[in-house]
Scaffold this motif. Structure first.
Motif, mmCIF file in Angstrom:
data_model
loop_
_atom_site.group_PDB
_atom_site.id
_atom_site.type_symbol
_atom_site.label_atom_id
_atom_site.label_comp_id
_atom_site.label_asym_id
_atom_site.label_seq_id
_atom_site.Cartn_x
_atom_site.Cartn_y
_atom_site.Cartn_z
ATOM 1 N N GLY A 102 -7.731 4.578 -10.566
ATOM 2 C CA GLY A 102 -9.100 4.633 -11.051
ATOM 3 C C GLY A 102 -10.066 5.120 -9.997
ATOM 4 O O GLY A 102 -11.006 5.879 -10.293
ATOM 5 N N VAL A 103 -9.851 4.708 -8.754
ATOM 6 C CA VAL A 103 -10.698 5.182 -7.653
ATOM 7 C C VAL A 103 -10.532 6.691 -7.474
ATOM 8 O O VAL A 103 -11.517 7.437 -7.369
ATOM 9 N N GLN A 104 -9.287 7.151 -7.447
ATOM 10 C CA GLN A 104 -9.020 8.563 -7.163
ATOM 11 C C GLN A 104 -9.511 9.487 -8.275
ATOM 12 O O GLN A 104 -10.251 10.430 -8.038
ATOM 13 N N TRP A 105 -9.065 9.190 -9.507
ATOM 14 C CA TRP A 105 -9.322 10.140 -10.598
ATOM 15 C C TRP A 105 -10.501 9.750 -11.485
ATOM 16 O O TRP A 105 -11.092 10.626 -12.116
ATOM 17 N N GLY A 106 -10.830 8.460 -11.498
ATOM 18 C CA GLY A 106 -11.968 8.042 -12.305
ATOM 19 C C GLY A 106 -13.268 8.087 -11.531
ATOM 20 O O GLY A 106 -14.221 8.752 -11.942
ATOM 21 N N LEU A 107 -13.314 7.406 -10.383
ATOM 22 C CA LEU A 107 -14.561 7.304 -9.629
ATOM 23 C C LEU A 107 -14.800 8.505 -8.716
ATOM 24 O O LEU A 107 -15.822 9.194 -8.831
ATOM 25 N N ALA A 130 -9.364 2.521 3.737
ATOM 26 C CA ALA A 130 -8.693 1.960 4.909
ATOM 27 C C ALA A 130 -7.469 2.749 5.339
ATOM 28 O O ALA A 130 -7.112 2.746 6.521
ATOM 29 N N ARG A 131 -6.817 3.468 4.393
ATOM 30 C CA ARG A 131 -5.533 4.089 4.732
ATOM 31 C C ARG A 131 -5.424 5.540 4.308
ATOM 32 O O ARG A 131 -5.022 6.392 5.112
ATOM 33 N N ASP A 132 -5.771 5.855 3.086
ATOM 34 C CA ASP A 132 -5.362 7.141 2.511
ATOM 35 C C ASP A 132 -6.470 8.154 2.277
ATOM 36 O O ASP A 132 -6.191 9.352 2.166
ATOM 37 N N ILE A 155 -8.091 17.298 -6.166
ATOM 38 C CA ILE A 155 -8.257 15.890 -6.539
ATOM 39 C C ILE A 155 -7.217 15.507 -7.585
ATOM 40 O O ILE A 155 -6.577 14.448 -7.496
ATOM 41 N N MET A 156 -6.999 16.380 -8.556
ATOM 42 C CA MET A 156 -6.061 16.066 -9.633
ATOM 43 C C MET A 156 -4.634 15.932 -9.133
ATOM 44 O O MET A 156 -3.895 15.039 -9.563
ATOM 45 N N ASP A 157 -4.206 16.803 -8.208
ATOM 46 C CA ASP A 157 -2.810 16.724 -7.745
ATOM 47 C C ASP A 157 -2.645 15.863 -6.495
ATOM 48 O O ASP A 157 -1.571 15.802 -5.914
ATOM 49 N N LEU A 158 -3.707 15.188 -6.081
ATOM 50 C CA LEU A 158 -3.696 14.228 -4.976
ATOM 51 C C LEU A 158 -3.586 14.901 -3.604
ATOM 52 O O LEU A 158 -3.318 14.250 -2.606
ATOM 53 N N THR A 159 -3.821 16.197 -3.543
ATOM 54 C CA THR A 159 -3.910 16.849 -2.242
ATOM 55 C C THR A 159 -5.112 16.333 -1.474
ATOM 56 O O THR A 159 -5.093 16.244 -0.245
ATOM 57 N N LEU A 160 -6.164 15.976 -2.212
ATOM 58 C CA LEU A 160 -7.382 15.437 -1.601
ATOM 59 C C LEU A 160 -7.600 14.003 -2.085
ATOM 60 O O LEU A 160 -8.264 13.764 -3.092
ATOM 61 N N ARG A 211 0.831 -1.208 0.000
ATOM 62 C CA ARG A 211 0.000 0.000 0.000
ATOM 63 C C ARG A 211 0.865 1.258 0.000
ATOM 64 O O ARG A 211 0.561 2.226 -0.709
ATOM 65 N N ALA A 212 1.907 1.249 0.787
ATOM 66 C CA ALA A 212 2.794 2.422 0.845
ATOM 67 C C ALA A 212 3.469 2.657 -0.507
ATOM 68 O O ALA A 212 3.582 3.804 -0.970
ATOM 69 N N LEU A 213 3.904 1.577 -1.140
ATOM 70 C CA LEU A 213 4.548 1.692 -2.445
ATOM 71 C C LEU A 213 3.587 2.267 -3.480
ATOM 72 O O LEU A 213 3.941 3.180 -4.240
ATOM 73 N N VAL A 214 2.360 1.764 -3.504
ATOM 74 C CA VAL A 214 1.390 2.220 -4.490
ATOM 75 C C VAL A 214 1.025 3.686 -4.264
ATOM 76 O O VAL A 214 0.895 4.460 -5.218
ATOM 77 N N PHE A 215 0.899 4.100 -3.003
ATOM 78 C CA PHE A 215 0.563 5.501 -2.746
ATOM 79 C C PHE A 215 1.716 6.413 -3.164
ATOM 80 O O PHE A 215 1.500 7.520 -3.683
ATOM 81 N N GLU A 216 2.923 5.941 -2.981
ATOM 82 C CA GLU A 216 4.094 6.701 -3.447
ATOM 83 C C GLU A 216 4.063 6.822 -4.977
ATOM 84 O O GLU A 216 4.329 7.892 -5.537
ATOM 85 N N GLN A 217 3.714 5.723 -5.646
ATOM 86 C CA GLN A 217 3.606 5.753 -7.104
ATOM 87 C C GLN A 217 2.448 6.656 -7.553
ATOM 88 O O GLN A 217 2.520 7.288 -8.611
ATOM 89 N N MET A 218 1.410 6.722 -6.767
ATOM 90 C CA MET A 218 0.286 7.617 -7.070
ATOM 91 C C MET A 218 0.742 9.071 -7.108
ATOM 92 O O MET A 218 0.334 9.845 -7.983
#
Length: 639
Positions: free
Chosen positions: A94-99, A172-174, A120-125, A42-49
């Protein structure tokens, strides 16, 4: 033939974007994640996000006015390309930017866009899409979470356990906020399901007052996605947090909507959110391409058993049985790719239009449902076939196929359960005026179908008489298309007649449809298979390069005849093929597999998957690793 010549056709309208995303993916550090713990993944994927947020990809689907790219089709293609890599990253993106972002954009209005889209686009939210409940997944219209208007605010509440929001990505996390789907209640009356923007964590990452968050825990796959459960205990949010494009509530509690019918408003609202469904179909296709590339490359070098009187062992892909495993699956993957490309183009056109045609929008929703169902089922079956085609080596995590199998398994039931989606397709087939269809009661619908459609469908049946089922006709594109069209029309006609008979008299409305579900599902499937064949045929017809056109024409014919062969019982039972021609169909599939075998490597290389995502251990071995010299020496000694 160079694979790049085929890649050019596959990349189609968004070729430049596909090249850009490939370059970005090729530059990303990638390694097998099967050995990571849930927290590490999960940490790796959020970093990649966060790294992904710095590229243009996540912005493509948003309006230029708010810093987006204004390219809806391009956003779907970008998510599709992410399917070549870690699917946890694709799903979380897909969850963040699509849904989440898509719901704010499409269900909200200007004040929501101005306030939230940039973050939302820059992942601040980071956000969630909280639709599914423990007790209701596919039946969204009857969700139990409530949003009651009280004192100028909405009170979001989970009335009982089955109303808990379940399996929510990013929860669950982010996630810091969620678009929550709930029954809007004002003046003591329910106005149906609407969407609300609800904060779920504060800036320190702690749950907001009244919000309970649980972790769904370890899953069968996609463990880089933090799925969680959300429960709301009378959580108050401002009136402005209603995403009110389709329904507004005034300060005094008065409800207003541009769409009077609750049913029509609900289905119109959900119809705007099909981008996620289309993206899942595309990403599933990418996973199938990756599995096939590994399996075909391996089969093109791995040797097993000798020919008589020869020391050198036979390459796996030279065996007909192995060709029958992989090449029809490869042909179907090509067919679904072109169907996906056509679907994406239609989505882009309609969602970019200021006033989209309602009939075409309904057709798009039906087509998206069918393609998603067939694509994800195909991916599940294809990855299993590829695993088996690689023997025991395919079961090792280092060879990537087991991870692909685990990560794509859930694709068949998220963004719409496939069985339910095929019923949706069939429902769309039975009437072109879907909003009227859904306002009718179940029994009235059956009668309406019988009265309106039985005669019309029967008139569409083409003739496939004697003389048109000979061996040569099997290779004729016109015959293939007519065969698929005829099957679709016949199945739909039979369904309409069946409903008419069942609806006569004092029939129970539930039993009318429940007793015909097998027929309903077949109607949805054969329609979608016809749509897929037509998309592939159109793509072949549009090829300018004659060599590429000829090769893709043979791949298309393999898809068509493999599909006929899989449903041969129907074609024989309904007199579409003479009894002796079933063998001809099977023989034609064998012949096409043999013809395409020399091109198998070219066809998978044309997917142009970045090599770092194909780093399976079985592809790193020397192709002729077997001890051929030893066998040669043994043969000499024996003589």
């Amino acid at each position: 033939m160079e694979p790049s010549a085929i890649t050019e056709i596959l990349d189609g309208r968004w070729a430049a974007l596909r090249r850009t995303v490939r370059e970005q993916l090729a530059a990303v550090e990638y390694s097998d994640t099967s050995g990571l713990s849930t927290d590490e993944h999960r940490a790796l994927v959020f970093e990649q996000m966060h790294a992904l947020a710095k590229t243009d990809g996540p912005r493509l689907g948003f309006d230029r006015e708010y810093g987006g790219g204004g390219d809806i089709g391009g956003s779907v293609v970008a998510f599709e390309m992410l399917g070549f890599g870690d699917l946890s990253l694709m799903v979380k993106a897909g969850v963040q930017w699509g849904l989440f972002g898509g719901a704010v954009q499409l269900l909200g209005t200007r004040r929501h866009h101005e306030r939230h889209l940039a973050d939302i686009m820059d992942l601040t939210l980071p956000g969630c899409f909280a639709m599914t409940e423990t007790g209701h997944g596919s039946d969204v219209q009857h969700l139990r979470t409530t949003a009651t208007f009280d004192g100028g605010e909405f009170v979001i509440h989970t009335p009982h356990q089955s109303a808990r929001k379940d399996y929510i990505g990013n929860a669950a996390r982010d996630g810091r906020a969620a678009v929550v789907f709930a029954q809007l209640i004002t003046d003591g009356r329910s106005r149906g399901v609407h969407a609300f923007l609800v904060p779920i964590r504060d800036t320190e990452g702690n749950p907001m007052p009244g919000v309970s968050i649980e972790d769904c825990g370890r899953k069968g796959g996609l463990n880089g996605v933090d799925n969680g459960r959300l429960t709301f205990d009378h959580v108050r949010v401002p009136r402005d947090n209603l995403l009110d494009h389709y329904g507004q509530v005034d300060e005094d509690g008065t409800y207003r909507s541009p769409i009077d019918s609750d049913n029509r408003r609900f289905f119109t609202m959900l119809g705007t959110l099909i981008r996620g469904r289309v993206s899942v179909a595309g990403s599933a296709g990418s996973a199938a391409k990756r599995a096939l590339t590994i399996a075909v490359r391996y089969a093109d070098t791995r040797r097993q058993f000798n020919r008589p009187d020869e020391a050198r062992e036979v390459v796996l892909l030279d065996y007909q049985a192995h060709q029958r495993k992989l090449l029809p699956a490869l042909a179907t993957t090509y067919a679904l790719h072109f169907a996906q490309e056509a679907l994406t183009a239609t989505l882009d056109e309609l969602q970019s239009a200021a006033d989209p045609d309602e009939r075409r929008q309904r057709e798009l929703e039906s087509r998206a449902a069918g393609v998603k169902a067939l694509s994800t089922w195909h991916t599940t079956a294809t990855i299993q076939t590829c695993r088996e085609a690689c023997g025991g080596a395919g079961y090792l995590a280092e060879n990537l196929l087991t991870g692909l199998k685990a990560d794509t398994d859930v694709f068949t039931t998220f963004e719409g359960d496939n069985t339910v989606l095929l019923q949706l397709v069939a429902k769309g087939l039975l009437t072109n005026y879907r909003s009227h269809f859904e306002d009718l009661g179940t029994l009235a619908t059956a009668r309406f179908v019988a009265e309106q459609f039985v005669g019309m469908v029967a008139e569409r049946l083409p003739s496939l008489g004697p003389g048109r089922d000979d061996a040569d006709a099997l290779y004729d594109r016109g015959w293939q298309l007519r065969a698929f069209e005829d099957r679709e029309a016949h199945v739909l006609d039979g369904l309409a007649r069946r409903l008419r008979r069942a609806a006569s008299g004092d029939a129970d409305p539930f039993e009318v449809f429940n007793s015909a579900q097998d027929h309903v599902l077949r109607a949805g499937r054969v329609h979608t298979e016809r749509v897929v064949l037509q998309a592939f045929a159109d793509a072949v017809e549009g090829c300018a390069d004659p060599e590429v056109k000829h090769l893709l024409d043979r791949v298309c014919t393999l898809y068509a005849l493999h599909t006929v062969n899989d449903d041969l019982a129907w074609f024989l039972a309904h007199g579409r093929l003479a009894a002796g021609r079933g063998k001809a169909v099977n023989g034609a599939v064998n012949a096409l597999c043999a013809e395409l075998r020399p091109h198998a490597r070219t066809l998978v290389d044309a997917f142009a998957i970045p090599e770092r995502f194909l780093d399976a251990a079985i592809l790193r071995e020397e192709p002729d690793r077997q001890d051929v010299q030893w066998r040669h020496d043994q043969a000499n000694a024996a003589s």
